[in-house]
Design a protein around this motif. Structure first.
Motif, PDB file in Angstrom:
ATOM      1  N   VAL A 166     -20.339 -58.404 -84.943  1.00 15.57           N
ATOM      2  CA  VAL A 166     -21.269 -58.338 -83.808  1.00 15.57           C
ATOM      3  C   VAL A 166     -20.831 -57.256 -82.806  1.00 15.57           C
ATOM      4  CG1 VAL A 166     -22.216 -59.621 -81.829  1.00 15.57           C
ATOM      5  CG2 VAL A 166     -22.014 -60.733 -84.067  1.00 15.57           C
ATOM      6  N   ILE A 167     -19.535 -57.199 -82.520  1.00 18.67           N
ATOM      7  CA  ILE A 167     -19.028 -56.191 -81.577  1.00 18.67           C
ATOM      8  C   ILE A 167     -19.253 -54.787 -82.138  1.00 18.67           C
ATOM      9  CG2 ILE A 167     -16.925 -55.270 -80.490  1.00 18.67           C
ATOM     10  CD1 ILE A 167     -15.962 -58.277 -80.419  1.00 18.67           C
ATOM     11  N   GLU A 172     -21.742 -49.469 -82.020  1.00 19.60           N
ATOM     12  CA  GLU A 172     -21.694 -48.378 -82.997  1.00 19.60           C
ATOM     13  C   GLU A 172     -22.528 -47.164 -82.591  1.00 19.60           C
ATOM     14  OE1 GLU A 172     -22.891 -49.950 -86.751  1.00 19.60           O
ATOM     15  OE2 GLU A 172     -24.858 -50.606 -86.039  1.00 19.60           O
ATOM     16  N   SER A 173     -23.579 -47.381 -81.801  1.00 16.50           N
ATOM     17  CA  SER A 173     -24.405 -46.247 -81.369  1.00 16.50           C
ATOM     18  C   SER A 173     -23.651 -45.334 -80.392  1.00 16.50           C
ATOM     19  CB  SER A 173     -25.696 -46.744 -80.710  1.00 16.50           C
ATOM     20  OG  SER A 173     -25.400 -47.440 -79.513  1.00 16.50           O
ATOM     21  N   LYS A 174     -22.539 -45.845 -79.816  1.00 12.29           N
ATOM     22  CA  LYS A 174     -21.743 -45.051 -78.877  1.00 12.29           C
ATOM     23  C   LYS A 174     -20.600 -44.325 -79.560  1.00 12.29           C
ATOM     24  CE  LYS A 174     -22.993 -47.913 -74.938  1.00 12.29           C
ATOM     25  NZ  LYS A 174     -22.548 -48.712 -73.791  1.00 12.29           N
ATOM     26  N   GLY A 175     -20.509 -44.493 -80.872  1.00 14.94           N
ATOM     27  CA  GLY A 175     -19.494 -43.760 -81.631  1.00 14.94           C
ATOM     28  C   GLY A 175     -18.324 -44.621 -82.071  1.00 14.94           C
ATOM     29  N   ALA A 176     -17.598 -44.097 -83.060  1.00 14.70           N
ATOM     30  CA  ALA A 176     -16.502 -44.843 -83.677  1.00 14.70           C
ATOM     31  C   ALA A 176     -15.369 -45.137 -82.696  1.00 14.70           C
ATOM     32  CB  ALA A 176     -15.961 -44.067 -84.878  1.00 14.70           C
ATOM     33  N   THR A 179     -16.338 -47.965 -80.296  1.00 14.71           N
ATOM     34  CA  THR A 179     -16.354 -49.216 -81.060  1.00 14.71           C
ATOM     35  C   THR A 179     -14.940 -49.723 -81.283  1.00 14.71           C
ATOM     36  OG1 THR A 179     -18.380 -48.533 -82.195  1.00 14.71           O
ATOM     37  CG2 THR A 179     -17.094 -50.291 -83.221  1.00 14.71           C
ATOM     38  N   GLU A 180     -14.048 -48.827 -81.722  1.00 12.91           N
ATOM     39  CA  GLU A 180     -12.672 -49.226 -82.016  1.00 12.91           C
ATOM     40  C   GLU A 180     -11.948 -49.689 -80.753  1.00 12.91           C
ATOM     41  OE1 GLU A 180     -10.034 -50.631 -84.222  1.00 12.91           O
ATOM     42  OE2 GLU A 180     -11.766 -49.663 -85.149  1.00 12.91           O
ATOM     43  N   LYS A 181     -12.184 -49.027 -79.631  1.00 10.65           N
ATOM     44  CA  LYS A 181     -11.548 -49.421 -78.365  1.00 10.65           C
ATOM     45  C   LYS A 181     -11.998 -50.817 -77.944  1.00 10.65           C
ATOM     46  CE  LYS A 181      -8.695 -46.202 -77.097  1.00 10.65           C
ATOM     47  NZ  LYS A 181      -7.263 -46.562 -76.911  1.00 10.65           N
ATOM     48  N   ASN A 182     -13.271 -51.133 -78.139  1.00 11.60           N
ATOM     49  CA  ASN A 182     -13.769 -52.461 -77.788  1.00 11.60           C
ATOM     50  C   ASN A 182     -13.213 -53.532 -78.719  1.00 11.60           C
ATOM     51  OD1 ASN A 182     -15.833 -52.538 -75.447  1.00 11.60           O
ATOM     52  ND2 ASN A 182     -16.348 -50.667 -76.539  1.00 11.60           N
ATOM     53  N   LEU A 183     -13.086 -53.223 -79.994  1.00 10.88           N
ATOM     54  CA  LEU A 183     -12.474 -54.175 -80.934  1.00 10.88           C
ATOM     55  C   LEU A 183     -10.999 -54.383 -80.584  1.00 10.88           C
ATOM     56  CD1 LEU A 183     -14.059 -52.924 -84.272  1.00 10.88           C
ATOM     57  CD2 LEU A 183     -14.400 -55.182 -83.247  1.00 10.88           C
TER      58      LEU A 183
END
Length: 199
Positions: A166-167, A172-176, A179-183
């Motif tokens: 879900v995260i 994902e529209s903001k880039g890899a 996304t990785e920083k939020n995970l």
């Protein structure tokens, strides 16, 4: 999870902190876990600096309302300490509170921080975290909300894989890299509460 009752989550913060985004991630994660879930409308002033709160209810059976009565929430996620105090009466006695210690002190008449922290630490089930320090260490300025979500995930019947899915889809529209920083922030928060517990 007690299947016979409705479970409630309250999210609070100020405009610009991402309360709505967190509520939507929670809602989607619960639904993908096979639960019925509803989100209330956002209450309060959604512009930057105004008080904002949302409610998410979930259960194994159909729900008729997303509104949580005072004293009935299982979990309070607060992105701001004064906003945590504003809604702490929503928690049930056995509820959990995850709260950022980072204040938005630009509002008029903000009480002394030491008094706020003392009141929050007196709440059974309270978990306070210095999100500002964690954001620096993670090199991600907006990590606070995802850190709190990671902590909150320990109290919710959602598998780790669903959270990550879900995260990832949310960012994902903001880039890899985003996304990785939020995970990474989510996992950092998850690691702050060692023993998984259910509500």
């Amino acid at each position: 999870m007690n299947a016979s009752r409705i479970h409630g989550i309250v999210l609070s913060g100020v405009g610009g902190q991402g309360v709505l985004s967190l509520a939507q991630i929670l809602l989607e994660a619960l639904r993908r876990s096979g639960l019925h879930a509803l989100q209330s409308e956002i209450h309060g002033m959604s512009q930057r600096g105004g008080s904002v709160h949302a409610q998410v209810c979930y259960a194994e059976g159909p729900l008729s309302s997303p509104i949580i009565d005072e004293g009935c929430a299982d979990l309070l996620i607060a992105l701001e300490p004064l906003e945590a105090l504003r809604y702490v009466s929503m928690l049930r006695v056995s509820g959990a509170l995850v709260v950022s210690e980072e204040p938005q002190t630009d509002m008029e008449g903000y009480p002394p921080l030491d008094d706020i922290y003392a009141a929050l630490k007196a709440v059974p089930g309270a978990h306070l975290v210095d999100t500002e320090d964690l954001a620096r260490r993670l090199n991600h300025r907006q990590a606070g909300g995802m850190v709190l979500l990671g902590m909150a995930s320990r109290f919710l019947p959602v598998d780790d894989g669903i959270w990550r899915e879900v995260i990832t889809q949310r960012f994902e529209s903001k880039g890899a890299r985003v996304t990785e920083k939020n995970l990474e922030a989510f996992e950092a928060g998850r690691g702050l509460i060692k023993e998984p517990v259910g509500v």
